[in-house]
Design a protein around this motif. Structure first.
Motif, PDB file in Angstrom:
ATOM      1  N   LEU A   1      76.458  70.573  49.639  1.00 28.71           N
ATOM      2  CA  LEU A   1      75.758  70.098  48.700  1.00 28.71           C
ATOM      3  C   LEU A   1      74.418  69.612  49.155  1.00 28.71           C
ATOM      4  CD1 LEU A   1      78.059  66.995  48.050  1.00 28.71           C
ATOM      5  CD2 LEU A   1      78.418  69.386  46.248  1.00 28.71           C
ATOM      6  N   TRP A   2      74.098  69.890  49.806  1.00 25.64           N
ATOM      7  CA  TRP A   2      72.350  69.736  50.277  1.00 25.64           C
ATOM      8  C   TRP A   2      72.035  71.828  50.389  1.00 25.64           C
ATOM      9  CZ3 TRP A   2      70.922  64.690  51.915  1.00 25.64           C
ATOM     10  CH2 TRP A   2      69.177  63.995  52.485  1.00 25.64           C
ATOM     11  N   LYS A   3      72.480  72.137  50.913  1.00 25.07           N
ATOM     12  CA  LYS A   3      72.182  73.174  51.657  1.00 25.07           C
ATOM     13  C   LYS A   3      71.559  74.243  49.970  1.00 25.07           C
ATOM     14  CE  LYS A   3      72.620  77.160  54.720  1.00 25.07           C
ATOM     15  NZ  LYS A   3      73.648  78.408  54.900  1.00 25.07           N
ATOM     16  N   PRO A   4      72.404  74.404  49.098  1.00 19.46           N
ATOM     17  CA  PRO A   4      71.831  75.129  48.257  1.00 19.46           C
ATOM     18  C   PRO A   4      70.479  73.785  47.282  1.00 19.46           C
ATOM     19  CG  PRO A   4      74.378  74.774  47.590  1.00 19.46           C
ATOM     20  CD  PRO A   4      73.712  73.703  48.914  1.00 19.46           C
ATOM     21  N   LEU A   5      70.175  72.786  47.844  1.00 16.96           N
ATOM     22  CA  LEU A   5      69.340  72.380  46.614  1.00 16.96           C
ATOM     23  C   LEU A   5      67.549  72.396  47.776  1.00 16.96           C
ATOM     24  CD1 LEU A   5      71.296  69.294  45.637  1.00 16.96           C
ATOM     25  CD2 LEU A   5      71.107  71.290  44.287  1.00 16.96           C
TER      26      LEU A   5
ATOM     27  N   ALA B   1      68.992  85.917  42.193  1.00 16.76           N
ATOM     28  CA  ALA B   1      68.617  84.015  41.657  1.00 16.76           C
ATOM     29  C   ALA B   1      69.859  83.587  41.311  1.00 16.76           C
ATOM     30  CB  ALA B   1      67.476  84.394  40.589  1.00 16.76           C
ATOM     31  N   ALA B   2      70.548  84.719  40.362  1.00 13.47           N
ATOM     32  CA  ALA B   2      71.691  83.766  39.968  1.00 13.47           C
ATOM     33  C   ALA B   2      72.433  83.580  40.851  1.00 13.47           C
ATOM     34  CB  ALA B   2      71.857  84.922  38.707  1.00 13.47           C
ATOM     35  N   GLU B   3      72.931  83.795  41.934  1.00 12.64           N
ATOM     36  CA  GLU B   3      73.734  83.486  42.325  1.00 12.64           C
ATOM     37  C   GLU B   3      73.348  82.441  42.899  1.00 12.64           C
ATOM     38  OE1 GLU B   3      74.340  86.668  45.614  1.00 12.64           O
ATOM     39  OE2 GLU B   3      75.291  88.019  43.970  1.00 12.64           O
ATOM     40  N   MET B   4      72.458  82.161  43.248  1.00 20.26           N
ATOM     41  CA  MET B   4      71.355  80.571  44.257  1.00 20.26           C
ATOM     42  C   MET B   4      71.495  79.496  42.885  1.00 20.26           C
ATOM     43  SD  MET B   4      68.662  82.529  46.402  1.00 20.26           S
ATOM     44  CE  MET B   4      68.349  80.820  46.109  1.00 20.26           C
TER      45      MET B   4
ATOM     46  N   ALA C   1      75.268  78.537  42.742  1.00 22.22           N
ATOM     47  CA  ALA C   1      75.539  77.745  44.011  1.00 22.22           C
ATOM     48  C   ALA C   1      74.691  76.293  43.839  1.00 22.22           C
ATOM     49  CB  ALA C   1      74.892  78.317  45.262  1.00 22.22           C
ATOM     50  N   ALA C   2      73.675  75.858  43.394  1.00 23.11           N
ATOM     51  CA  ALA C   2      72.594  75.156  42.990  1.00 23.11           C
ATOM     52  C   ALA C   2      73.766  74.311  42.330  1.00 23.11           C
ATOM     53  CB  ALA C   2      71.121  75.441  42.390  1.00 23.11           C
TER      54      ALA C   2
END
Length: 492
Positions: free
Chosen positions: A361-365, A307-310, A313-314
């Protein structure tokens, strides 16, 4: 009637601040704003009729002094100007992402008055207006109309009422309320950190409970137990785990100091009571987390390494969008609108010509990108409220923080310690030292979202005003003692 006359203003001011924080954290629409406006009107009436009376003052002298000090206070006029700014934002609310048939593309529509302050919808505009009117009312009154004991009563009552509101919010989440459940399970990018505001209320409550113990107020342990447990439970459930860890670390220092001071300056029985209150409050955190379905699992999942990696990225994606919106130069002075970051982000990402950059930009959100919130408070506040809003925030912060620093330096410099006297840090009220901890918690938690859509500004500003007023004005040691004994004639 004596207690009502002595501490009625302090209790009502605490009620106003706690209700404002609760309604801002869990949107209530125009009815919530009406309730806050009514409480503000009553607070002003109470401050004019029943201000705290200082030594050798009559009731009429206290009223005249309070009105004159408020009228000469630059903070009052700054907050009044920001209130007008917020009113325009509320009236000019309305920003949405729609498909334009004429232009054959998706675009942002609104507001009705271009170049003026705005909000994503009327509810967001009303929420920020309620916060602004609370600040414009509570800050001047706390600075000029509360005495020493009234400041203790305010701190304790604020934590008590906020704690009750916190338990109500937790109960809503347990019962399946959509708003409360979504906030409890959300991460820092899809929902503001509503619990941080309640954590700051708990800081004031800890100091107020310790000061009340020194005044031998018998109901203080029970009031503190209910209030602090509710505030900490709400802070844990409705904040990202990172913000909860920060709040736990910051709250631990004044809590241990309060227990030490209760044991050294009051009695061992008071120390035991303080320890029980702290234990109950800490236990309430686990009770609340495991009572809300899925809350504990969500916090553990958000704390995991994956989750920290995600989150990284976000956060990089949100920072890229924030930078692009700022460089775009649209509405830098008035901001893109309160709560409108997600709508503007969707417009910005959809308008990118580079497909790879758009996907990055869109994928991690979140899938519903319009719900995205800024990753940090200060960047998000600047984008949504503009340079003008940031200037108001900095101006008010500099004035009240500078007063706290000046009063602290003057008080420590004028403290003449004799052999039988306690050190300077024990010679002043514990409420005087709340502000540094509140500021540290606010700054550290600002990395994890908008903190209840700016509702955390209310307890932060009040902690500074109450702390600064708790230092004695005179350099004489006799005045230091008189400040925390019976300085007022008939009002806290």
């Amino acid at each position: 009637m004596y207690i009502l006359s002595k501490y009625g203003l302090a209790f009502h001011l605490a009620l106003l601040c706690a209700v404002s924080v609760f309604l801002a954290s869990f949107p209530s629409g125009n009815s919530g704003v009406a309730a806050v406006l009514c409480l503000c009107a009553i607070a002003w009436e109470w401050a004019v009729v029943e201000p705290s009376v200082r030594l050798k003052e009559t009731r009429s002298d206290a009223r005249r002094r309070t009105l004159e000090e408020i009228a000469k206070d630059p903070v009052f006029w700054l907050l009044a100007a920001s209130l007008a700014f917020s009113l325009v934002r509320w009236l000019n609310a309305g920003v949405e992402f729609v498909y334009s048939v004429r232009a054959a593309r998706w675009a942002v529509e609104g507001p009705r008055w271009e170049g003026m302050p705005t909000a994503v919808d009327a509810a967001s505009g009303a929420r920020w207006f309620a916060i602004a009117v609370t600040l414009a009312t509570a800050v001047p009154i706390a600075r000029h109309a509360l005495g020493a004991k009234a400041r203790t009563a305010f701190s304790l009552c604020l934590a008590f009422i906020a704690g009750i509101c916190g338990w109500v919010a937790v109960a809503f989440a347990c019962a399946g309320s959509p708003i409360a459940r979504d906030v409890a399970l959300a991460d820092m990018f899809s929902s503001p950190s509503y619990g941080v505001s309640f954590g700051l209320c708990a800081l004031l409550g800890i100091a107020g409970a310790q000061s009340a113990a020194e005044y031998r107020w018998k109901a203080a342990p029970y009031t503190a137990g209910i209030g602090l447990s509710g505030c900490m439970a709400c802070a844990a459930v409705f904040s990202p785990p990172q913000a909860s860890y920060v709040l736990a670390g910051v709250l631990a220092v004044p809590a241990f100091y309060a227990m030490f001071r209760c044991g050294s300056s009051v009695s061992l029985v008071s120390l035991v009571r303080a320890f029980i209150v702290a234990t109950v409050s800490a236990g309430a955190v686990f009770v609340a987390l495991f009572s809300v379905p899925g809350a504990a699992a969500a916090k553990l999942e958000q704390s995991a390494s994956k989750a920290a990696e995600m989150d990284a990225a976000a956060k990089a994606a949100v920072s890229g969008i924030s930078s692009g919106l700022w460089k775009n130069g649209r509405d830098r002075w008035t901001g893109c609108g309160d709560g409108a970051f997600g709508v503007r982000a969707k417009e910005y990402v959809a308008g990118l010509q580079d497909g790879a950059e758009r996907n990055r930009l869109w994928k991690p959100l979140p899938v519903d990108i319009e719900r995205t919130r800024p990753a940090g408070f200060f960047a998000g506040f600047t984008l949504e409220h503009g340079i003008i809003g940031l200037m108001f925030l900095i101006a008010v912060a500099v004035v009240i923080a500078a007063e706290w620093c000046f009063r602290a330096v003057k008080a420590f410099a004028g403290y003449e310690r004799k052999q039988e006297d306690p050190p300077a840090i024990m010679g002043f009220s514990s409420i005087a030292f709340v502000f540094p901890f509140a500021l540290a918690a606010f700054v550290l938690c600002s990395r994890y979202g908008m903190m209840g859509e700016c509702a955390a500004l209310v307890p932060l500003a009040l902690s500074c005003c109450i702390s600064a007023g708790s230092f004695p004005k005179s350099k004489k040691k006799a005045a230091v003692k008189a400040t925390y004994e019976e300085k007022e004639v008939s009002n806290g």
